[in-house]
Scaffold this motif. Structure first.
Motif, mmCIF file in Angstrom:
data_model
loop_
_atom_site.group_PDB
_atom_site.id
_atom_site.type_symbol
_atom_site.label_atom_id
_atom_site.label_comp_id
_atom_site.label_asym_id
_atom_site.label_seq_id
_atom_site.Cartn_x
_atom_site.Cartn_y
_atom_site.Cartn_z
ATOM 1 N N ILE B 90 1.009 6.355 13.526
ATOM 2 C CA ILE B 90 0.739 5.481 12.378
ATOM 3 C C ILE B 90 -0.691 5.705 11.871
ATOM 4 O O ILE B 90 -0.932 5.853 10.673
ATOM 5 N N ARG B 91 -1.645 5.770 12.807
ATOM 6 C CA ARG B 91 -3.044 6.000 12.413
ATOM 7 C C ARG B 91 -3.203 7.352 11.723
ATOM 8 O O ARG B 91 -3.926 7.480 10.723
ATOM 9 N N ILE B 94 -1.915 7.122 8.166
ATOM 10 C CA ILE B 94 -2.826 6.389 7.263
ATOM 11 C C ILE B 94 -4.011 7.276 6.898
ATOM 12 O O ILE B 94 -4.411 7.351 5.727
ATOM 13 N N ALA B 98 -1.197 7.985 3.756
ATOM 14 C CA ALA B 98 0.025 7.195 3.576
ATOM 15 C C ALA B 98 -0.347 5.765 3.175
ATOM 16 O O ALA B 98 -1.341 5.220 3.648
ATOM 17 N N ASN B 99 0.454 5.178 2.303
ATOM 18 C CA ASN B 99 0.203 3.795 1.867
ATOM 19 C C ASN B 99 0.919 2.774 2.743
ATOM 20 O O ASN B 99 0.468 1.650 2.890
ATOM 21 N N GLU B 100 2.060 3.156 3.271
ATOM 22 C CA GLU B 100 2.802 2.245 4.152
ATOM 23 C C GLU B 100 3.582 3.077 5.168
ATOM 24 O O GLU B 100 3.617 4.304 5.087
ATOM 25 N N TYR B 101 4.210 2.366 6.111
ATOM 26 C CA TYR B 101 4.858 3.069 7.224
ATOM 27 C C TYR B 101 6.086 2.281 7.665
ATOM 28 O O TYR B 101 5.980 1.094 7.988
ATOM 29 N N ILE B 102 7.228 2.910 7.634
ATOM 30 C CA ILE B 102 8.460 2.265 8.108
ATOM 31 C C ILE B 102 8.906 2.968 9.388
ATOM 32 O O ILE B 102 8.985 4.193 9.436
ATOM 33 N N MET B 103 9.167 2.150 10.418
ATOM 34 C CA MET B 103 9.657 2.712 11.680
ATOM 35 C C MET B 103 11.178 2.612 11.686
ATOM 36 O O MET B 103 11.729 1.524 11.563
ATOM 37 N N ILE B 110 13.769 -4.372 5.274
ATOM 38 C CA ILE B 110 12.507 -3.690 5.556
ATOM 39 C C ILE B 110 12.072 -2.850 4.353
ATOM 40 O O ILE B 110 10.905 -2.871 3.949
ATOM 41 N N ALA B 113 10.796 -5.201 1.752
ATOM 42 C CA ALA B 113 9.505 -5.790 2.141
ATOM 43 C C ALA B 113 8.373 -4.777 1.945
ATOM 44 O O ALA B 113 7.330 -5.093 1.373
ATOM 45 N N LYS B 114 8.592 -3.557 2.388
ATOM 46 C CA LYS B 114 7.526 -2.545 2.293
ATOM 47 C C LYS B 114 7.268 -2.138 0.845
ATOM 48 O O LYS B 114 6.115 -1.979 0.437
ATOM 49 N N SER B 116 7.752 -3.938 -1.718
ATOM 50 C CA SER B 116 7.103 -5.085 -2.358
ATOM 51 C C SER B 116 5.617 -5.133 -1.987
ATOM 52 O O SER B 116 4.754 -5.373 -2.827
ATOM 53 N N GLN B 117 5.318 -4.882 -0.717
ATOM 54 C CA GLN B 117 3.929 -4.914 -0.258
ATOM 55 C C GLN B 117 3.038 -3.940 -1.004
ATOM 56 O O GLN B 117 1.901 -4.243 -1.296
#
Lengths: 278, 121
Positions: B90-91, B94, B98-103, B110, B113-114, B116-117
């Motif tokens: 994840i680090r 970023i 990357a702006n966001e991260y989905i596992m 999900i 949510a991501k 939208s964030q």
């Protein structure tokens, strides 16, 4: 389920928590109480109802009530209330409370803790503006089970992916096996306590900000009115009350008025400082 | 209509993501590896990229680093979507931009949510 048993369970839940179970919620009652009956070695809800009638065991009545409460929550739910808190409410409180440097926030019906921890992370991010301040976040719920989960601060992969920005997750969470645990520094910012919103709230003290979101929707009109009236007694006259998107004080309680331009935020009808901001 | 490039070597994942994102009113482009995704971006830069990590030919992290150095490559919102679900990955994502991260596994809640964030829905 027969109507007498439905009435019995409905009365228990309503008198103890304020939650109103209408006839169409019978499926919900069955899906949540059947596992409870089985855990207690009973075969059916009829047996559970019989047990309640015979012994009125306090612990069983609490378990029934807890099983019926809805614990749906996630981090930074709806985003906007947290933006308003950070950009509008907090700056004003930092100004008006600059002499005493103290801020008290109450998160009513906190469920599994995502909302109070969201506030704690938000405040931690704003820490540079709050050096020397004493900030207390009180989070309460009627269910001991969710409070225990809240205190542990352990969340599943699914839970941390609903609403929590990845930058905050990296900053404030550690991976523990397949779970994610919120940092002890954030956990220490929140005090958890069992509290029934139908009980006297005055012993909680006064608060500058109250988050009571997506709670009133489960209550009938008289209960909403009673809870809001109690909340009004423990919020500072210039404080801010945050309700859920589908909730309002209008037509229910005259003690509060909406803060113009800030959807979901309410302040005291008299002396509501935030109302002046528009 | 905003556009989303779905980059994943699994046809099934691309299909599931496409269904969810089409419901969210995105125009969809697909690529099955980082190299094809870069070619697609050079042709037309999408608004959002949903990006797998482990793929043949070029993996997700190499794609992202190359993208961010390309002209206009700073613009797309990039959301990783991968089975690499540890803090080190994840680090790394970023720091690569990357702006966001989905596992994975992911579901509609999900994704919504991501997206939208990061402000794309």
């Amino acid at each position: 389920m027969n109507s007498q048993d439905f009435q019995l369970f409905g009365d228990i839940v309503r008198t103890r928590s304020g939650l109103v179970l209408t006839e169409e919620k019978v499926y919900l009652l069955e899906s949540r109480l059947v596992p409870l009956a089985r855990r207690r070695g009973m075969d059916s809800l009829e047996d559970l109802a019989e047990e309640v009638r015979r012994h009125r065991d306090e612990r069983l009545l609490s378990e029934i009530t807890e099983a019926m409460t809805t614990n749906e929550t996630f981090f930074f739910r709806d985003n906007k209330p947290f933006d308003i808190f950070r950009e509008v409410v907090l700056p004003q409180l930092l100004e008006t409370r600059r002499a005493q440097k103290s801020l008290r926030i109450w998160n009513a019906a906190c469920s599994t803790g995502q909302e109070p921890y969201s506030l704690a992370m938000l405040l931690k991010e704003e820490a540079a503006k709050m050096a020397g301040w004493r900030v207390e976040i009180m989070a309460t719920d009627i269910s001991d089970e969710v409070l225990e989960k809240s205190k542990a601060g352990l969340y599943s992969q699914f839970e941390v992916q609903r609403g929590l920005p990845i930058q905050l997750m990296v900053k404030y969470f550690q991976q523990v096996g397949e779970m994610w645990q919120i940092d002890s520094s954030i956990r220490a910012m929140v005090k958890f306590q069992n509290k029934n919103l139908l009980e006297d709230l005055s012993n909680l003290g006064k608060f500058d900000v109250i988050f009571c979101r997506n709670v009133l929707i489960y209550f009938d009109q008289p209960t909403k009115s009673k809870v809001l009236s109690q909340v009004h007694k423990i919020i500072a006259s210039d404080g801010a009350l945050f309700l859920g998107g589908a909730e309002t004080v209008l037509g229910i309680c005259d003690d509060f008025k909406p803060v113009e331009g800030q959807r979901g935020v309410y302040t005291s009808a008299i002396n509501g400082m935030l109302a002046k901001t528009g | 209509m905003p556009s989303c490039l779905i980059v994943d070597d699994s046809k099934v994942v691309r299909m599931v993501a496409r269904r969810i994102l089409e419901d969210l009113k995105f125009g969809i482009v697909e690529a099955e590896d980082g190299k094809s995704a870069l070619d697609s971006c050079l042709e037309e830069m999408p608004d959002v990229i949903l990006l797998d990590w482990n793929m043949p030919v070029m993996n997700g992290i190499d794609f992202l680093r190359t993208l961010r150095k390309s002209q206009g490559g700073e613009d797309p919102v990039v959301i990783f979507c991968t089975t690499e679900n540890d803090m080190a990955h994840i680090r790394e994502a970023i720091s690569a931009g990357a702006n966001e991260y989905i596992m994975k596994p992911f579901d509609r809640a999900i994704i919504e949510a991501k997206f939208s964030q990061v402000g794309v829905i």
